[in-house]
Each structure stands twice: as structure tokens, then as C-alpha cells.
Scaffold this motif. Structure first.
Motif, PDB file in Angstrom:
ATOM      1  N   LEU A  25       0.790  -1.122  -0.300  1.00  0.00           N
ATOM      2  CA  LEU A  25       0.013   0.091   0.107  1.00  0.00           C
ATOM      3  C   LEU A  25       1.136   1.001  -0.138  1.00  0.00           C
ATOM      4  N   GLY A  27       3.219   1.166  -1.886  1.00  0.00           N
ATOM      5  CA  GLY A  27       4.102   1.211  -2.747  1.00  0.00           C
ATOM      6  C   GLY A  27       5.422   1.600  -2.812  1.00  0.00           C
ATOM      7  N   GLU A  43      -0.481  -5.555  -9.215  1.00  0.00           N
ATOM      8  CA  GLU A  43      -0.894  -4.229 -10.211  1.00  0.00           C
ATOM      9  C   GLU A  43      -2.181  -3.750 -10.115  1.00  0.00           C
ATOM     10  N   VAL A  44      -2.774  -3.745  -9.465  1.00  0.00           N
ATOM     11  CA  VAL A  44      -4.129  -3.478  -9.377  1.00  0.00           C
ATOM     12  C   VAL A  44      -3.769  -1.285  -8.253  1.00  0.00           C
ATOM     13  N   ILE A  45      -3.333  -2.615  -7.441  1.00  0.00           N
ATOM     14  CA  ILE A  45      -3.347  -0.810  -6.301  1.00  0.00           C
ATOM     15  C   ILE A  45      -1.864  -0.364  -6.925  1.00  0.00           C
ATOM     16  N   ARG A  46      -1.428  -0.520  -7.837  1.00  0.00           N
ATOM     17  CA  ARG A  46      -0.035   0.713  -8.395  1.00  0.00           C
ATOM     18  C   ARG A  46      -1.220   1.244  -9.415  1.00  0.00           C
ATOM     19  N   GLN A  47      -2.284   0.512  -9.808  1.00  0.00           N
ATOM     20  CA  GLN A  47      -2.601   1.312 -11.116  1.00  0.00           C
ATOM     21  C   GLN A  47      -4.065   2.102 -10.375  1.00  0.00           C
ATOM     22  N   ALA A  48      -4.268   1.647  -9.266  1.00  0.00           N
ATOM     23  CA  ALA A  48      -5.312   2.659  -8.272  1.00  0.00           C
ATOM     24  C   ALA A  48      -4.609   4.186  -8.022  1.00  0.00           C
ATOM     25  N   ALA A  49      -3.503   3.922  -7.662  1.00  0.00           N
ATOM     26  CA  ALA A  49      -2.838   4.751  -7.345  1.00  0.00           C
ATOM     27  C   ALA A  49      -2.190   6.073  -7.577  1.00  0.00           C
ATOM     28  N   ALA A  50      -2.265   5.584  -9.536  1.00  0.00           N
ATOM     29  CA  ALA A  50      -1.448   6.434 -10.746  1.00  0.00           C
ATOM     30  C   ALA A  50      -1.243   6.901  -9.653  1.00  0.00           C
ATOM     31  N   PRO A  51      -0.098   7.803 -10.732  1.00  0.00           N
ATOM     32  CA  PRO A  51       0.664   8.913 -10.050  1.00  0.00           C
ATOM     33  C   PRO A  51       0.795   9.831 -10.825  1.00  0.00           C
ATOM     34  N   VAL A  52       0.084  10.879 -10.027  1.00  0.00           N
ATOM     35  CA  VAL A  52      -0.437  12.749 -10.211  1.00  0.00           C
ATOM     36  C   VAL A  52       0.547  13.261 -11.275  1.00  0.00           C
ATOM     37  N   ARG A  54       1.116  16.746 -13.605  1.00  0.00           N
ATOM     38  CA  ARG A  54       1.290  18.421 -12.995  1.00  0.00           C
ATOM     39  C   ARG A  54       1.183  19.430 -13.591  1.00  0.00           C
TER      40      ARG A  54
ATOM     41  N   ALA B   7       4.663   3.615  -8.266  1.00  0.00           N
ATOM     42  CA  ALA B   7       3.176   3.511  -7.404  1.00  0.00           C
ATOM     43  C   ALA B   7       2.422   4.488  -6.206  1.00  0.00           C
ATOM     44  N   ARG B  46     -10.207  12.463  -6.187  1.00  0.00           N
ATOM     45  CA  ARG B  46     -10.531  10.869  -6.166  1.00  0.00           C
ATOM     46  C   ARG B  46     -11.065  10.604  -5.249  1.00  0.00           C
ATOM     47  N   ALA B 131      -7.096   3.483 -13.642  1.00  0.00           N
ATOM     48  CA  ALA B 131      -6.736   4.535 -11.906  1.00  0.00           C
ATOM     49  C   ALA B 131      -8.756   4.357 -11.602  1.00  0.00           C
ATOM     50  N   ALA B 134      -9.167  -0.010 -11.652  1.00  0.00           N
ATOM     51  CA  ALA B 134      -8.879  -0.152 -11.205  1.00  0.00           C
ATOM     52  C   ALA B 134      -9.336  -0.015  -9.023  1.00  0.00           C
ATOM     53  N   LEU B 135      -9.176   1.430  -8.999  1.00  0.00           N
ATOM     54  CA  LEU B 135      -9.711   2.026  -7.687  1.00  0.00           C
ATOM     55  C   LEU B 135     -10.980   0.338  -7.154  1.00  0.00           C
ATOM     56  N   ARG B 153      -4.943   4.861   1.993  1.00  0.00           N
ATOM     57  CA  ARG B 153      -3.465   4.813   1.414  1.00  0.00           C
ATOM     58  C   ARG B 153      -2.949   4.769   0.290  1.00  0.00           C
ATOM     59  N   VAL B 154      -4.545   3.849  -0.611  1.00  0.00           N
ATOM     60  CA  VAL B 154      -3.729   4.093  -1.671  1.00  0.00           C
ATOM     61  C   VAL B 154      -3.953   5.253  -3.022  1.00  0.00           C
TER      62      VAL B 154
END
Lengths: 315, 206
Positions: A25, A27, A43-52, A54, B7, B46, B131, B134-135, B153-154
């Protein structure tokens, strides 16, 4: 298979312990460091986090403006001009009050007595001193004094907020670059002040001939080919009369007179502040006496008095 | 284990930039406020959309302004600021639902995630999820408390300690809760044969 049925995950063995879950969690763990069974979860967690990104966001400008407007004042900090402004104003107001007090109760009395303060200040000084029984010129009633001021001083390009019994934006006449010749009718007052200074005996109370008032005196003596002492020796000083009928009229003992160096033009202010004020014995008193003779209009003392104000305010 | 910067949370350089921005934002510097906004607003939105999609944008704006008004008294770095931002947002969310006279709709979150109804995890290739999808996969079927912890957390990028602060629980409770959530999800993914592209072809659902 639903979570409530197996809250502890006891139905099957899993490499997913609490620590690994935390790392996932956060990362903090790469897929290659995980058992294959955990790759989909990773992979699901990585994609859900989706780097923000700018990139600019919708409504960004409005929100930034509103945020900036809503940020409260930061106490004691002034990092922007918008914040510095009120602080500066407040600071200058305090200095102005101190300077005004110095003008009214300090050596500025000399300037007031001779009617040489700028118009509004002179009015205030006249009224203030009148309330304690001293009579000094009031430009509202004696226009010649105001005229004398305007002809012997030049407008300052520097705003001296200190003067402010009047609004802080008022410019105060500043010193003339060449000392004016003292009007003969004002010599007694200046000489009394000069003599009082020299007779004070201490190093700090020596008259400062560089000060505007005394430099005017020196210039006058020089014009006559005399020393200041010689000039003053031939001038009857304040012992022969005071406006209030007594040469021993009490000067308030708490009188915050300024040191001689404080009367220097403010562009050349010395380091001593009001807190270090050295008394100039009798100077204010003597000048008042001088005013009794002169009836005001002394350019030299007027400029000096004004400069005193400026010097004290510039700190 | 090596750090995996792909991540979630921001790297150290960005974090230090944000610390700088936070300091400047205290003095109403527009550039600094913009930096903070771009860094945290997507995460905040989100989170709010998952809880209250219809008012998420309004609540986010209210949250930013509330933090601006109290920024003078705030002490901490950019990470603390982010946790504070989410705590404020969560309070706004609760107030919103109180005003509406109903409970937060955490239970029915799947259809509310941008209206995307995600098919069973077994029907998609994990790698190709967006994204939001996935969430949705991540949260499906989780009890509300677990779902909120996982989202914070995520999506929020908060640490377990920070989430504890936001939801008013201990960090230990957060770790236990998130562990249960991931165990449940892991079991579900395994049961449905979900996999990633790196896995053996026969396991991949076309």
C-alpha cells in the motif's frame, strides 16, 4: 470467499503478511520482489494509485486566488510586499508617536518656540504648549512664521512619517544644505542653548557644531569673522527675560531631550536612539527664552528642530 | 525490497519541493499554492468522488479554503499538510451527509466511481485497468471501514500513521484493517484467475 467470511485469510496460506500488505500500500515494493501470487494485487494497487500529473487542473486559477485571499496574516513575518506594507505602517506609526512626543517635549520645543516647525506641527505644538502655560507662535495666527519656514527650508523628497501629528504622507521640510545665517533676533536663544551645552561639561553634552542649528550659529559667527564664543559673548542671552517670567521655570525632569548628534540631518543620523538621549541642559528652556526675544521665525532653529524629528524617526 | 516509485507516493525530491511550496503558500504565494493544488487536488477529488461523487468538487473547494483559513496555525511538512487536507475533507464529507440526513454511501461505491461498472476482475486484464477501474476492483466487496482505509492509503497516498490520524484510530488498527482488506482482495483475485501480462498465457483472460 467474501471478506467477512474470512477476515483473517485463514482459508488458504498466503505470503501476504501484515508487513507486506503495508509495503504494497505504500508502493515501497517492486513486483519482482513479490511472489507471483501477489502480482495481480500489486498491479491493481499500482494502477489505482495512478501517479499524479502536474498539469493544470480545472478551476485552478479561481481556487488559487481564493486560497491566497483566505490565507490569514502571518504574525511577525513579512515576506511579501503586501504583507510588509501594514507592518511598515504600524512601525512607522509607533515611531511617529515617539517622534511627535520628542518634538513636543524635547528639544523640538525650541523649534516650536521659534515658530519654525512646519505649519501643522507648529499649530499642534502651540496648542500643546499653551495648555501648559507657554506661549509659542501659532501659524494660524501669525502668518509670518509660516512664511519664514517656507522661505528658509526646502521641501524634502523624503517622506518622514514621523512628523505625524500630521498624516504620515506629509513631507517634512528637510535641512538646507548650507547653514542659513541666523537672524540677529534669534541669536540670544541659540547662544543660550550653545552656552548651556558647553557649560554642561560632559563629553556627550558638547554642542555639535555640525548640527544644523549650531552650524547656522557657526556660519553666522564665521560671516562676522568671529568664533561662536565671541559671537555669543556679545549677545545678551536668556538670563534677562523669559516668556513666563521666570528663568527657573521648571523643565519637566523626564524631558526626553535628544542628544546633540540627533539633531544632525537625518541622512547622517548617528547611532544613538531616543533611549540613549543625552540631555542638553537648558537648551529647550533657553530656546524658549530666546523666543521671547525673537518672537519666532528663526530659520536655523527651525530647521534643527525639524531635523531632530527626522533623525529620531528614521530609526 | 526495492522502492517502487511507480506506485503512489511522491519521491523525495518532489516531497522537498512540496515542503518549499508549503512554506511559500503560507505567504499566499500563488505559484506555491498552485504546486500544492496540482499535487493534492487529484487525490483529494478521487477520495471525495468515491464517497460523494455528486458533491465532490464542491467539497474539495471547501476543503482547500478551510485549510487556507487555518494555515497560519498549521505546523508540519507537505505530508502532514496532505493528511490534514484529507482530514478536513473527511469532516466536510461527514457534515455533508449529516446535513442530508443520511449516512455516507460507502457501501454502494462501485457504481459511483465515475459510473463505471467494472466487470468481475476475472474478465479484465489487470494491466489495462484505468485508475478508476483499478480502484473499483480494489474496493469491491470491502466493508466500509476497510474500503476507506484502502482509499486513503492508495489514492490519498497517506501512510498508515496518517490514515490513523485522519480516521481517528490507531496506526495499529489501520495496519490490521488494511491487511484484512488486501487478504480478501488477494483471495478474490486468485479465485477468479485474474493475472497480469507477465504471467503465463493460459492464465490470462482474453
Amino acid at each position: 470467499m467474501s471478506p467477512p467470511d474470512d477476515p483473517r485469510g485463514e482459508m488458504h496460506w498466503s505470503p501476504l503478511d501484515e508487513r507486506t500488505a503495508d509495503a504494497l500500500l505504500d508502493g515501497r515494493v517492486a513486483a519482482r520482489d513479490l511472489p507471483r501470487a501477489l502480482h495481480p494485487l500489486h498491479e491493481v494497487i499500482r494502477q489505482a494509485a495512478a501517479p499524479v500529473g502536474r498539469a493544470p487542473l480545472p478551476g485552478e486559477e479561481e481556487l488559487v486566488r481564493a486560497f491566497a485571499a483566505a490565507v490569514g496574516p502571518v504574525p511577525g513575518v513579512s515576506s511579501t510586499s503586501t504583507r510588509r506594507k501594514p507592518m511598515l505602517t504600524r512601525l512607522l506609526t509607533l515611531k511617529a508617536a515617539a517622534a511627535a512626543a520628542a518634538v513636543l517635549f524635547g528639544s523640538g520645543v525650541a523649534a516650536a518656540a521659534t515658530g519654525a516647525l512646519p505649519g501643522p506641527m507648529q499649530t499642534v505644538a502651540a496648542h500643546s504648549l499653551a495648555s501648559v502655560g507657554w506661549s509659542v507662535p501659532d501659524p494660524g495666527h501669525a502668518t509670518t512664521h509660516g512664511h519664514a519656514v517656507t522661505t528658509t527650508t526646502q521641501p524634502s523628497t523624503t517622506t518622514v512619517p514621523s512628523t505625524t501629528t500630521v498624516p504620515s504622507t506629509t513631507t517634512v521640510p528637510s535641512t538646507t544644505t548650507t547653514p542659513p545665517i541666523v537672524n540677529s533676533s534669534n541669536l540670544p536663544g541659540l547662544c543660550t542653548a550653545y552656552n548651556a551645552s558647553t557649560s554642561g561639561g560632559t563629553e556627550t553634552s558638547k554642542p555639535n557644531l555640525g548640527s544644523t542649528a549650531f552650524s547656522a550659529l557657526a556660519a553666522t559667527a564665521s560671516a562676522k569673522g568671529e568664533s561662536v564664543e565671541q559671537l555669543c559673548a556679545g549677545v545678551a542671552t536668556g538670563s534677562n527675560g523669559t516668556p513666563h517670567g521666570s528663568s527657573t521655570a521648571p523643565v519637566p525632569s523626564t524631558q526626553p531631550t535628544l542628544p546633540p548628534e540627533a539633531t544632525q540631518p537625518h541622512g547622517n543620523s548617528s547611532s544613538s536612539g531616543p533611549g540613549h538621549s543625552t540631555s542638553v541642559p537648558g537648551s529647550a528652556h533657553a530656546s524658549v527664552s530666546g523666543a521671547a526675544h525673537a518672537g519666532g521665525g528663526a530659520a536655523g532653529t527651525g530647521v534643527g528642530g525639524t531635523t531632530t524629528t527626522s533623525a529620531s524617526a528614521s530609526r | 525490497m526495492e522502492p517502487d516509485d511507480t506506485a503512489g507516493s511522491v519521491g523525495p525530491d518532489v516531497a522537498s519541493d512540496l515542503d518549499t511550496a508549503l512554506e511559500a503558500a503560507r505567504h499566499a504565494d500563488p505559484w506555491a499554492i498552485t504546486c500544492l493544488f496540482r499535487a493534492f487536488q487529484p487525490q483529494l477529488l478521487r477520495y471525495l468522488r468515491y464517497r460523494a461523487p455528486e458533491v465532490a468538487d464542491d467539497l474539495a473547494s471547501e476543503t482547500w479554503l478551510a485549510t487556507a483559513r487555518s494555515l497560519v496555525g498549521f505546523k508540519g511538512d507537505a505530508n502532514d499538510f496532505r493528511a490534514w487536507l484529507f482530514a478536513v475533507a473527511r469532516r466536510r464529507l461527514i457534515d455533508h451527509y449529516r446535513a442530508m440526513g443520511r449516512r455516507p454511501r460507502i457501501e454502494s461505491l462501485e457504481p459511483d466511481v465515475h459510473g463505471t461498472a467494472v466487470a468481475d476482475v476475472a474478465e479484465v486484464v489487470i494491466d489495462e485497468l484505468g485508475a478508476e477501474e483499478a480502484l473499483s476492483v480494489l474496493l469491491r466487496g470491502l466493508p466500509p471501514e476497510q474500503a476507506e482505509v484502502v482509499v486513503l492509503r492508495v489514492v490519498g497516498g497517506l501512510s498508515a500513521d496518517e490514515v490513523g490520524t485522519v480516521v481517528g484510530r490507531s496506526a495499529g488498527w489501520v495496519r490490521t484493517t488494511q491487511h484484512r482488506a488486501l487478504r480478501a482482495l488477494e483471495a478474490r483475485l486468485l479465485d477468479n484467475g485474474a493475472t497480469t501480462r507477465g504471467d503465463s498465457p493460459e492464465a490470462v483472460t482474453p
